[in-house]
Motif scaffolding. Structure first.
Motif, mmCIF file in Angstrom:
data_model
loop_
_atom_site.group_PDB
_atom_site.id
_atom_site.type_symbol
_atom_site.label_atom_id
_atom_site.label_comp_id
_atom_site.label_asym_id
_atom_site.label_seq_id
_atom_site.Cartn_x
_atom_site.Cartn_y
_atom_site.Cartn_z
ATOM 1 N N ALA A 177 0.849 -1.191 0.000
ATOM 2 C CA ALA A 177 0.000 0.000 0.000
ATOM 3 C C ALA A 177 0.883 1.239 0.000
ATOM 4 O O ALA A 177 1.783 1.369 0.841
ATOM 5 C CB ALA A 177 -0.922 0.014 1.213
ATOM 6 N N VAL B 213 0.730 5.117 0.589
ATOM 7 C CA VAL B 213 -0.184 6.058 1.235
ATOM 8 C C VAL B 213 0.515 7.392 1.495
ATOM 9 O O VAL B 213 1.737 7.509 1.362
ATOM 10 C CB VAL B 213 -0.730 5.476 2.564
ATOM 11 C CG1 VAL B 213 -1.433 4.151 2.332
ATOM 12 C CG2 VAL B 213 0.388 5.314 3.599
ATOM 13 N N VAL C 242 -8.280 2.515 2.776
ATOM 14 C CA VAL C 242 -7.048 1.731 2.910
ATOM 15 C C VAL C 242 -7.181 0.756 4.077
ATOM 16 O O VAL C 242 -6.849 -0.430 3.961
ATOM 17 C CB VAL C 242 -5.832 2.656 3.098
ATOM 18 C CG1 VAL C 242 -4.579 1.845 3.411
ATOM 19 C CG2 VAL C 242 -5.604 3.514 1.855
ATOM 20 N N LEU D 89 -7.011 -3.383 4.018
ATOM 21 C CA LEU D 89 -5.867 -4.061 4.620
ATOM 22 C C LEU D 89 -6.177 -4.734 5.949
ATOM 23 O O LEU D 89 -5.571 -5.764 6.264
ATOM 24 C CB LEU D 89 -4.719 -3.067 4.842
ATOM 25 C CG LEU D 89 -4.125 -2.387 3.610
ATOM 26 C CD1 LEU D 89 -2.962 -1.497 4.035
ATOM 27 C CD2 LEU D 89 -3.676 -3.399 2.565
ATOM 28 N N TYR E 21 -3.751 -6.792 10.332
ATOM 29 C CA TYR E 21 -3.883 -7.015 8.901
ATOM 30 C C TYR E 21 -4.757 -8.229 8.588
ATOM 31 O O TYR E 21 -4.627 -9.279 9.206
ATOM 32 C CB TYR E 21 -2.516 -7.220 8.246
ATOM 33 C CG TYR E 21 -1.701 -5.951 8.089
ATOM 34 C CD1 TYR E 21 -2.283 -4.768 7.648
ATOM 35 C CD2 TYR E 21 -0.330 -5.939 8.357
ATOM 36 C CE1 TYR E 21 -1.532 -3.612 7.491
ATOM 37 C CE2 TYR E 21 0.427 -4.794 8.201
ATOM 38 C CZ TYR E 21 -0.179 -3.627 7.765
ATOM 39 O OH TYR E 21 0.568 -2.498 7.606
ATOM 40 N N GLN F 154 2.947 -1.261 4.213
ATOM 41 C CA GLN F 154 2.517 0.098 3.896
ATOM 42 C C GLN F 154 3.731 1.009 3.770
ATOM 43 O O GLN F 154 4.582 1.055 4.668
ATOM 44 C CB GLN F 154 1.596 0.642 4.986
ATOM 45 C CG GLN F 154 0.262 -0.083 5.086
ATOM 46 C CD GLN F 154 -0.666 0.597 6.076
ATOM 47 O OE1 GLN F 154 -1.279 1.609 5.767
ATOM 48 N NE2 GLN F 154 -0.770 0.031 7.274
ATOM 49 N N PHE G 283 -2.573 8.987 8.815
ATOM 50 C CA PHE G 283 -1.553 7.984 8.494
ATOM 51 C C PHE G 283 -0.420 7.975 9.519
ATOM 52 O O PHE G 283 0.143 6.915 9.809
ATOM 53 C CB PHE G 283 -1.012 8.205 7.078
ATOM 54 C CG PHE G 283 -2.010 7.872 5.995
ATOM 55 C CD1 PHE G 283 -2.520 6.584 5.879
ATOM 56 C CD2 PHE G 283 -2.449 8.839 5.104
ATOM 57 C CE1 PHE G 283 -3.446 6.263 4.894
ATOM 58 C CE2 PHE G 283 -3.367 8.539 4.117
ATOM 59 C CZ PHE G 283 -3.875 7.243 4.009
ATOM 60 N N ILE H 8 3.367 1.896 9.217
ATOM 61 C CA ILE H 8 3.770 2.496 7.943
ATOM 62 C C ILE H 8 5.264 2.800 7.943
ATOM 63 O O ILE H 8 5.795 3.390 8.882
ATOM 64 C CB ILE H 8 2.967 3.779 7.677
ATOM 65 C CG1 ILE H 8 1.476 3.435 7.517
ATOM 66 C CG2 ILE H 8 3.477 4.506 6.439
ATOM 67 C CD1 ILE H 8 0.576 4.655 7.369
#
Length: 303
Positions: free
Chosen positions: A14, A16, A112, A116, A188, A194, A279, A285
């Motif tokens: 992903a 982002v 998102v 996920l 997940y 990510q 985010f 991430i």
């Protein structure tokens, strides 16, 4: 997630980050580097004809990389996170079944997460909702809030406006479970990675302003006029989109182009800040500098 009798599938990737940070380009370049295909996770890019105002990636910019879940809806339709979840997961499975990498690209945070993470969507019941709305209209929000505090104190502490309080009570009434029990955990649904694009905020602010001006020059007002004729105002999601809501005012004589552009710039900058907040709250991430000359190589290595 793996299919029966097959090898485990690779992680979903992903990409982002905030609007204007270069997610679409990185998605394409990652797909070229890894043998992948892109799945759109920008809620407004589902809409056919909403091209200029959403900075939708053009056919040329896709460089031959297949893109999924672009241009799937009319502007009169309302986007559904639950529908997207099912469609996105089906696309991921289909891409992986052909030995390709699925690369999710977009800045719509909830979409998102829906793709996920383990995330359930409780159903709806129009009759139950109507009864609650009528009760709110007749007696005010206070009795509904008191009832929510009794059955779901977590949601009662989080939710303020009538629409959300009513939704929480509706969910409890039709499922027997508190609305808060459906809130996503950071877990997940299938293996995922990510990659976030870390931006210089001042540079991004200027970049977003320039992008809006380019949209205006490219014919945003004309695009909004075409979509207005196709029923844009009937669509709850599409009609409120950045740029489109502002330029509908131009069509109505309530603003001039310069004022609409400036209002769009301000709203876009605010949206980018909200995206970053969303985010940044996810510790999973891996953040990479959006302007790093080695960005694609580093992202491919992380994937």
């Amino acid at each position: 997630m793996s299919t029966s009798g097959s090898e485990p599938q690779p992680p979903v990737i992903a990409v982002v980050g905030p609007t204007g940070s270069g997610k679409s380009d990185l998605g394409v370049n990652l797909a070229l580097a890894l043998g992948g295909e892109v799945i759109n996770a920008d809620a407004l890019q589902f809409y056919r004809g909403m091209d200029i105002g959403t900075a939708k990636i053009t056919v040329e910019e896709r460089k031959g990389v297949p893109h999924h879940l672009l241009d799937t809806m009319d502007v009169t339709e309302e986007a559904s996170v639950a529908d997207f979840q099912a469609e996105c997961r089906a696309a991921i499975q289909e891409i992986h079944s052909r030995g390709k990498r699925a690369i999710l690209v977009g800045g719509s945070g909830l979409y998102v997460r829906a793709a996920l993470d383990v995330l359930e969507f409780p159903g709806t019941d129009q009759m139950v909702r109507k009864e609650l709305e009528q009760e709110c209209e007749t007696h005010g929000l206070a009795p509904l809030r008191t009832r929510l505090e009794e059955v779901d104190p977590v949601s009662a502490a989080r939710l303020g406006d009538a629409r959300r309080v009513i939704r929480a009570l509706e969910v409890h009434q039709i499922t027997g479970r508190p609305f808060s029990s459906f809130m996503p955990q950071r877990d997940y649904f299938q293996p995922a990675i990510q990659i976030g694009l870390s931006v210089d905020r001042e540079v991004l602010r200027e970049r977003l302003a320039q992008r809006v001006h380019r949209m205006v020059e490219a014919g945003l007002q004309e695009e909004v006029a075409r979509l207005d004729a196709a029923g844009l105002r009937k669509g709850k999601t599409a009609s409120r989109a950045l740029g489109y809501a502002q330029f509908l005012k131009v069509l109505d004589g309530e603003a001039d182009v310069a004022a609409a552009a400036e209002e769009t710039i301000v709203a876009t900058r605010q949206f980018a800040r909200r995206q970053l907040t969303w985010f940044r709250a996810d510790p999973r991430i891996a953040w990479l500098d959006w302007q790093d000359p080695q960005l694609v190589a580093k992202a491919a290595a992380a994937a």
